[in-house]
Design a protein around this motif. Structure first.
Motif, PDB file in Angstrom:
ATOM      1  N   MET A 113       0.825  -1.214   0.000  1.00 54.40           N
ATOM      2  CA  MET A 113       0.000   0.000   0.000  1.00 54.40           C
ATOM      3  C   MET A 113       0.853   1.256   0.000  1.00 54.40           C
ATOM      4  O   MET A 113       0.444   2.292  -0.515  1.00 54.40           O
ATOM      5  CB  MET A 113      -0.945  -0.011   1.205  1.00 54.40           C
ATOM      6  N   MET A 114       2.057   1.161   0.582  1.00 56.33           N
ATOM      7  CA  MET A 114       2.945   2.316   0.633  1.00 56.33           C
ATOM      8  C   MET A 114       3.710   2.510  -0.663  1.00 56.33           C
ATOM      9  O   MET A 114       4.010   3.644  -1.064  1.00 56.33           O
ATOM     10  CB  MET A 114       3.923   2.153   1.800  1.00 56.33           C
ATOM     11  N   ASN A 115       4.018   1.423  -1.369  1.00 53.04           N
ATOM     12  CA  ASN A 115       4.908   1.503  -2.528  1.00 53.04           C
ATOM     13  C   ASN A 115       4.225   1.392  -3.883  1.00 53.04           C
ATOM     14  O   ASN A 115       4.845   1.733  -4.897  1.00 53.04           O
ATOM     15  CB  ASN A 115       5.994   0.431  -2.410  1.00 53.04           C
ATOM     16  N   TYR A 116       2.975   0.928  -3.937  1.00 53.06           N
ATOM     17  CA  TYR A 116       2.275   0.910  -5.221  1.00 53.06           C
ATOM     18  C   TYR A 116       1.978   2.319  -5.731  1.00 53.06           C
ATOM     19  O   TYR A 116       2.249   2.635  -6.883  1.00 53.06           O
ATOM     20  CB  TYR A 116       0.971   0.115  -5.108  1.00 53.06           C
ATOM     21  N   PRO A 117       1.386   3.198  -4.895  1.00 57.74           N
ATOM     22  CA  PRO A 117       1.061   4.551  -5.369  1.00 57.74           C
ATOM     23  C   PRO A 117       2.247   5.496  -5.286  1.00 57.74           C
ATOM     24  O   PRO A 117       3.325   5.136  -4.814  1.00 57.74           O
ATOM     25  CB  PRO A 117      -0.062   4.981  -4.413  1.00 57.74           C
ATOM     26  N   GLY A 118       2.026   6.738  -5.734  1.00 58.02           N
ATOM     27  CA  GLY A 118       3.068   7.762  -5.653  1.00 58.02           C
ATOM     28  C   GLY A 118       3.927   7.805  -6.898  1.00 58.02           C
ATOM     29  O   GLY A 118       4.322   6.763  -7.424  1.00 58.02           O
ATOM     30  N   CYS A 119       4.216   9.000  -7.390  1.00 60.73           N
ATOM     31  CA  CYS A 119       5.023   9.171  -8.605  1.00 60.73           C
ATOM     32  C   CYS A 119       6.176  10.142  -8.349  1.00 60.73           C
ATOM     33  O   CYS A 119       5.995  11.160  -7.686  1.00 60.73           O
ATOM     34  CB  CYS A 119       4.160   9.728  -9.744  1.00 60.73           C
ATOM     35  N   SER A 120       7.328   9.824  -8.900  1.00 64.44           N
ATOM     36  CA  SER A 120       8.483  10.730  -8.840  1.00 64.44           C
ATOM     37  C   SER A 120       8.410  11.649 -10.045  1.00 64.44           C
ATOM     38  O   SER A 120       8.998  11.372 -11.097  1.00 64.44           O
ATOM     39  CB  SER A 120       9.786   9.929  -8.837  1.00 64.44           C
ATOM     40  N   ILE A 121       7.680  12.749  -9.908  1.00 67.98           N
ATOM     41  CA  ILE A 121       7.422  13.639 -11.037  1.00 67.98           C
ATOM     42  C   ILE A 121       8.406  14.798 -11.091  1.00 67.98           C
ATOM     43  O   ILE A 121       9.011  15.073 -12.126  1.00 67.98           O
ATOM     44  CB  ILE A 121       5.970  14.163 -10.973  1.00 67.98           C
ATOM     45  N   GLY A 122       8.586  15.486  -9.957  1.00 71.29           N
ATOM     46  CA  GLY A 122       9.448  16.661  -9.959  1.00 71.29           C
ATOM     47  C   GLY A 122      10.891  16.362 -10.333  1.00 71.29           C
ATOM     48  O   GLY A 122      11.534  17.143 -11.035  1.00 71.29           O
ATOM     49  N   CYS A 123      11.396  15.218  -9.862  1.00 68.98           N
ATOM     50  CA  CYS A 123      12.812  14.888 -10.092  1.00 68.98           C
ATOM     51  C   CYS A 123      13.046  14.010 -11.308  1.00 68.98           C
ATOM     52  O   CYS A 123      14.189  13.793 -11.700  1.00 68.98           O
ATOM     53  CB  CYS A 123      13.388  14.198  -8.853  1.00 68.98           C
ATOM     54  N   PHE A 124      11.992  13.486 -11.929  1.00 66.27           N
ATOM     55  CA  PHE A 124      12.192  12.624 -13.094  1.00 66.27           C
ATOM     56  C   PHE A 124      11.295  13.033 -14.265  1.00 66.27           C
ATOM     57  O   PHE A 124      11.776  13.426 -15.317  1.00 66.27           O
ATOM     58  CB  PHE A 124      11.935  11.157 -12.741  1.00 66.27           C
ATOM     59  N   THR A 125       9.976  12.937 -14.078  1.00 67.81           N
ATOM     60  CA  THR A 125       9.059  13.141 -15.197  1.00 67.81           C
ATOM     61  C   THR A 125       9.079  14.573 -15.718  1.00 67.81           C
ATOM     62  O   THR A 125       9.059  14.799 -16.930  1.00 67.81           O
ATOM     63  CB  THR A 125       7.628  12.761 -14.782  1.00 67.81           C
ATOM     64  N   LEU A 126       9.109  15.550 -14.819  1.00 70.10           N
ATOM     65  CA  LEU A 126       9.097  16.946 -15.259  1.00 70.10           C
ATOM     66  C   LEU A 126      10.325  17.298 -16.102  1.00 70.10           C
ATOM     67  O   LEU A 126      10.174  17.889 -17.185  1.00 70.10           O
ATOM     68  CB  LEU A 126       8.981  17.883 -14.061  1.00 70.10           C
ATOM     69  N   PRO A 127      11.548  16.945 -15.667  1.00 71.28           N
ATOM     70  CA  PRO A 127      12.701  17.218 -16.546  1.00 71.28           C
ATOM     71  C   PRO A 127      12.608  16.491 -17.883  1.00 71.28           C
ATOM     72  O   PRO A 127      13.029  17.027 -18.920  1.00 71.28           O
ATOM     73  CB  PRO A 127      13.895  16.701 -15.726  1.00 71.28           C
ATOM     74  N   PHE A 128      12.050  15.286 -17.881  1.00 75.82           N
ATOM     75  CA  PHE A 128      11.901  14.513 -19.112  1.00 75.82           C
ATOM     76  C   PHE A 128      10.939  15.232 -20.061  1.00 75.82           C
ATOM     77  O   PHE A 128      11.254  15.477 -21.234  1.00 75.82           O
ATOM     78  CB  PHE A 128      11.378  13.111 -18.787  1.00 75.82           C
ATOM     79  N   ILE A 129       9.763  15.578 -19.557  1.00 74.28           N
ATOM     80  CA  ILE A 129       8.756  16.240 -20.389  1.00 74.28           C
ATOM     81  C   ILE A 129       9.226  17.630 -20.809  1.00 74.28           C
ATOM     82  O   ILE A 129       8.940  18.089 -21.923  1.00 74.28           O
ATOM     83  CB  ILE A 129       7.418  16.299 -19.633  1.00 74.28           C
ATOM     84  N   GLN A 130       9.961  18.305 -19.926  1.00 76.42           N
ATOM     85  CA  GLN A 130      10.499  19.626 -20.230  1.00 76.42           C
ATOM     86  C   GLN A 130      11.386  19.586 -21.472  1.00 76.42           C
ATOM     87  O   GLN A 130      11.472  20.555 -22.224  1.00 76.42           O
ATOM     88  CB  GLN A 130      11.283  20.137 -19.027  1.00 76.42           C
ATOM     89  N   SER A 131      12.021  18.443 -21.727  1.00 77.47           N
ATOM     90  CA  SER A 131      12.936  18.312 -22.859  1.00 77.47           C
ATOM     91  C   SER A 131      12.219  17.933 -24.152  1.00 77.47           C
ATOM     92  O   SER A 131      12.789  18.080 -25.232  1.00 77.47           O
ATOM     93  CB  SER A 131      13.998  17.249 -22.547  1.00 77.47           C
ATOM     94  N   PHE A 132      10.966  17.449 -24.053  1.00 84.39           N
ATOM     95  CA  PHE A 132      10.291  16.945 -25.246  1.00 84.39           C
ATOM     96  C   PHE A 132       9.015  17.699 -25.603  1.00 84.39           C
ATOM     97  O   PHE A 132       8.638  17.753 -26.768  1.00 84.39           O
ATOM     98  CB  PHE A 132       9.950  15.461 -25.070  1.00 84.39           C
TER      99      PHE A 132
END
Length: 310
Positions: free
Chosen positions: A95-114
Motif C-alpha cells: 500500500m505504501m509503494n504501489y502509489p506515488g510518482c516521482s514527477i518533480g525529479c524525473f518526469t518533469l525534466p523529461f517532459i520539459q525536454s520533449f
C-alpha cells in the motif's frame, strides 16, 4: 525520431554518470542529499515558475490535479484489494509503494525536454494532486491502519495536520500554488526574475538525472525478487490502464492527453522509501524496486514520445 532517442540516451548517460562517479568514490554515498536540496528548493521551483509564465491555464486544467489524486487512489486501492490474503507487513508495504510518482525529479525534466509549456504545466498540475498523497497523505492513512492493527491509534487528524504543515513548507508545492494564483489573475513575474529563473531552470534536468544516478542502487536477495517483480508488474499494468483512460476519455487537447499518458508511467516515488522505513517495512526491497522503476519508466516514456513524434 532520432532526436528523441538522442535526448533519451543523454538522460540515461547522465544517470549512469552519477552512478559511476559514486561507485568509484568521486562522490560519497550520501552526497545526493545536497543535490536533492538544490533540485527541490532551487531548480525545480524555478522550472515550474518559468514554464507557468507563458502557459494558458484554463479552469478545466485544474481537473488534472484531481487526476493526480485519482491515480494515487487507484494504485493504493489495488494494493489493498490484491493483498487481502497476505500478512499485514506485506500488505502495508504494498500500500505504501504501489502509489506515488516521482514527477518533480524525473518526469518533469523529461517532459520539459520533449514537450512545450503546455505539457510542463499539465505535469505540474498533476504533480500538485500527486503531492497531496505521496508527501504524506498515503502514509498518514497507512500509519493509522497500522496503529489500529496493533490495538492503538496515532490519530488520523494529527497526521493530516502534520501533512498540511509539510505542504506549506514544500517549496515546489507552494510554487504551484503561487503560479496558479498569478495565472488566474493574469499576472506575470517581472522580466529580471524570469531571466534569472530561466538560468536556474536550465540546470534542473541535468541535476535531477544526476541525482537519480547517485541514488541508484540494486542489492537484492533472490527471495525478494518475486515480490519486486509483482510490485512492478501490477504498478505498470494499472498505470497502462489509467493512461488509456486519460488518453481516450479526458476532455483535453492532444498535447495535454499525451502528457497525461507519459505522467501515468512515472517511476515510484522516492519519498516512499522514507515512509517505508517509518512503517518498519523492507527498505532494501523498496529501494531496489524504486531503482528498477526508473529504468522501466525511462524506456516506456521514450517509446511513447517516439510514437507521438511519428
Amino acid at each position: 525520431m532520432g532526436s528523441v532517442l538522442v535526448r533519451a540516451g543523454a538522460f540515461l548517460f547522465i544517470i549512469a554518470l552519477g552512478y559511476v562517479l559514486k561507485r568509484v568514490g568521486f562522490f560519497k554515498p550520501d552526497d545526493y542529499r545536497l543535490i536533492s536540496k538544490i533540485v527541490l528548493n532551487v531548480t525545480l521551483p524555478a522550472s515550474i515558475a518559468v514554464n507557468f509564465t507563458d502557459a494558458q491555464v484554463s479552469p478545466w486544467l485544474l481537473f488534472v490535479a484531481l487526476l493526480g489524486i485519482i491515480h494515487n487512489l487507484v494504485l493504493w486501492a489495488s494494493a489493498f484489494f490484491f493483498s487481502r490474503n497476505v500478512p499485514w507487513e506485506i500488505k502495508k508495504f504494498r500500500m505504501m509503494n504501489y502509489p506515488g510518482c516521482s514527477i518533480g525529479c524525473f518526469t518533469l525534466p523529461f517532459i520539459q525536454s520533449f514537450l512545450g509549456p503546455s505539457g510542463v504545466v499539465t505535469t505540474c498540475l498533476f504533480d500538485a494532486g500527486n503531492s497531496l498523497m505521496c508527501t504524506g497523505g498515503t502514509y498518514a492513512v497507512i500509519s493509522e491502519m497500522d496503529s489500529m492493527q496493533k490495538g492503538g491509534s496515532s490519530g488520523l487528524g494529527k497526521e493530516l495536520a502534520s501533512i498540511g504543515k509539510k505542504l506549506l513548507r514544500s517549496v515546489p508545492f507552494m510554487t504551484y500554488v503561487v503560479m496558479l494564483v498569478l495565472a488566474f489573475c493574469h499576472l506575470t513575474l517581472p522580466s529580471p526574475v524570469l531571466t534569472f529563473g530561466g538560468i536556474l531552470a536550465d540546470a534542473n534536468a541535468f541535476l535531477s538525472m544526476f541525482m537519480i544516478g547517485m541514488m541508484f542502487e540494486i542489492r537484492l536477495k533472490p527471495d525478494k525478487l518475486k515480490e519486486m517483480a509483482r510490485l512492478l508488474v501490477w504498478r505498470y499494468l494499472i498505470s497502462a490502464a489509467l493512461a488509456l483512460c486519460f488518453y481516450f476519455l479526458a476532455p483535453f487537447s492532444a498535447e495535454v492527453r499525451q502528457t497525461l499518458v507519459l505522467v501515468a508511467f512515472s517511476p515510484l516515488s522516492t519519498l516512499a522509501l522514507v515512509f517505508t522505513d517509518r512503517l518498519g517495512c523492507d527498505t532494501e526491497l523498496a529501494s531496489a524496486a524504486n531503482s528498477v522503476s526508473i529504468l522501466v519508466s525511462l524506456t516506456v516514456m521514450t517509446a511513447l514520445v517516439t510514437l507521438f513524434a511519428i
